[in-house]
Design a protein around this motif. Structure first.
Motif, short mmCIF file in Angstrom:
data_model
loop_
_atom_site.label_atom_id
_atom_site.label_comp_id
_atom_site.label_asym_id
_atom_site.label_seq_id
_atom_site.Cartn_x
_atom_site.Cartn_y
_atom_site.Cartn_z
N ARG A 1 68.18 60.24 11.08
CA ARG A 1 69.16 60.15 9.98
C ARG A 1 68.65 59.23 8.87
O ARG A 1 68.68 59.59 7.69
CB ARG A 1 70.51 59.66 10.50
N GLU A 2 68.17 58.05 9.26
CA GLU A 2 67.69 57.09 8.26
C GLU A 2 66.50 57.64 7.48
O GLU A 2 66.44 57.53 6.26
CB GLU A 2 67.29 55.76 8.93
N LEU A 3 65.55 58.24 8.19
CA LEU A 3 64.37 58.78 7.53
C LEU A 3 64.73 59.98 6.66
O LEU A 3 64.21 60.14 5.55
CB LEU A 3 63.30 59.16 8.56
N ARG A 4 65.63 60.82 7.15
CA ARG A 4 66.06 61.99 6.38
C ARG A 4 66.71 61.55 5.07
O ARG A 4 66.41 62.09 4.01
CB ARG A 4 67.04 62.83 7.22
N LYS A 5 67.59 60.56 5.16
CA LYS A 5 68.26 60.08 3.95
C LYS A 5 67.28 59.40 3.00
O LYS A 5 67.43 59.49 1.78
CB LYS A 5 69.39 59.13 4.33
N SER A 6 66.27 58.73 3.55
CA SER A 6 65.31 58.04 2.68
C SER A 6 64.48 59.02 1.85
O SER A 6 64.00 58.66 0.78
CB SER A 6 64.40 57.12 3.50
N VAL A 7 64.32 60.24 2.35
CA VAL A 7 63.60 61.26 1.57
C VAL A 7 64.57 62.22 0.88
O VAL A 7 64.16 63.26 0.35
CB VAL A 7 62.56 62.03 2.42
N ALA B 1 60.34 68.30 17.61
CA ALA B 1 60.11 66.88 17.29
C ALA B 1 58.92 66.75 16.34
O ALA B 1 58.98 66.00 15.36
CB ALA B 1 59.87 66.08 18.57
N PHE B 2 57.85 67.49 16.59
CA PHE B 2 56.69 67.47 15.71
C PHE B 2 57.02 68.06 14.34
O PHE B 2 56.57 67.54 13.31
CB PHE B 2 55.49 68.21 16.33
N ASP B 3 57.83 69.11 14.31
CA ASP B 3 58.23 69.72 13.04
C ASP B 3 59.05 68.74 12.20
O ASP B 3 58.81 68.59 11.00
CB ASP B 3 59.03 71.00 13.27
N ILE B 4 60.01 68.07 12.83
CA ILE B 4 60.84 67.09 12.13
C ILE B 4 59.96 65.95 11.60
O ILE B 4 60.08 65.54 10.45
CB ILE B 4 61.95 66.54 13.04
N ALA B 5 59.08 65.46 12.44
CA ALA B 5 58.18 64.37 12.03
C ALA B 5 57.33 64.79 10.85
O ALA B 5 57.15 64.02 9.89
CB ALA B 5 57.30 63.94 13.20
N SER B 6 56.84 66.00 10.87
CA SER B 6 56.00 66.50 9.78
C SER B 6 56.79 66.56 8.48
O SER B 6 56.32 66.10 7.43
CB SER B 6 55.46 67.88 10.14
N VAL B 7 57.99 67.12 8.53
CA VAL B 7 58.83 67.22 7.33
C VAL B 7 59.18 65.83 6.79
O VAL B 7 59.19 65.61 5.58
CB VAL B 7 60.11 68.03 7.62
N LEU B 8 59.42 64.89 7.69
CA LEU B 8 59.80 63.54 7.28
C LEU B 8 58.58 62.63 7.04
O LEU B 8 58.73 61.44 6.82
CB LEU B 8 60.73 62.92 8.32
N ASN B 9 57.40 63.22 7.13
CA ASN B 9 56.15 62.51 6.85
C ASN B 9 55.98 61.25 7.72
O ASN B 9 55.70 60.16 7.22
CB ASN B 9 56.05 62.16 5.36
N THR B 10 56.19 61.44 9.01
CA THR B 10 56.04 60.35 9.96
C THR B 10 55.46 60.91 11.25
O THR B 10 55.01 62.04 11.29
CB THR B 10 57.40 59.63 10.19
N THR B 11 55.48 60.11 12.30
CA THR B 11 54.98 60.56 13.59
C THR B 11 56.14 60.59 14.60
O THR B 11 57.16 59.92 14.40
CB THR B 11 53.89 59.61 14.13
N VAL B 12 55.97 61.36 15.63
CA VAL B 12 57.01 61.49 16.66
C VAL B 12 57.36 60.14 17.27
O VAL B 12 58.53 59.83 17.47
CB VAL B 12 56.58 62.51 17.74
#
Length: 67
Positions: A6-12, A45-56
């Motif tokens: 949630r935090e990472l999604r909102k930050s982007v 999990a990898f897809d979400i991390a990729s979209v949010l430009n982070t790692t799992v």
């Protein structure tokens, strides 16, 4: 398993719906993951991390790490 999605999604500046579309899942799936009601598959999990430009490992907090 707790997470920082949630935090990472909102930050982007992505909505749950936008993240869901980019990851090819429903908005309800993203909501359930953010609210710790559903553990995603490893691929998701990898897809979400990729979209949010982070790692799992930065997305999720294992229960053993919370102690």
């Amino acid at each position: 398993m707790q997470n920082h999605i949630r935090e990472l999604r909102k930050s982007v500046k992505l909505s749950q719906e936008e993240l869901a579309k980019l990851c090819k899942v429903s908005r309800q799936t993203i909501n359930a993951i953010e609210n710790d009601k559903y553990d995603p598959t490893l691929q998701l999990a990898f897809d979400i991390a990729s979209v949010l430009n982070t790692t799992v490992d930065k997305l999720f907090i294992s229960s053993s790490s919370r102690k």
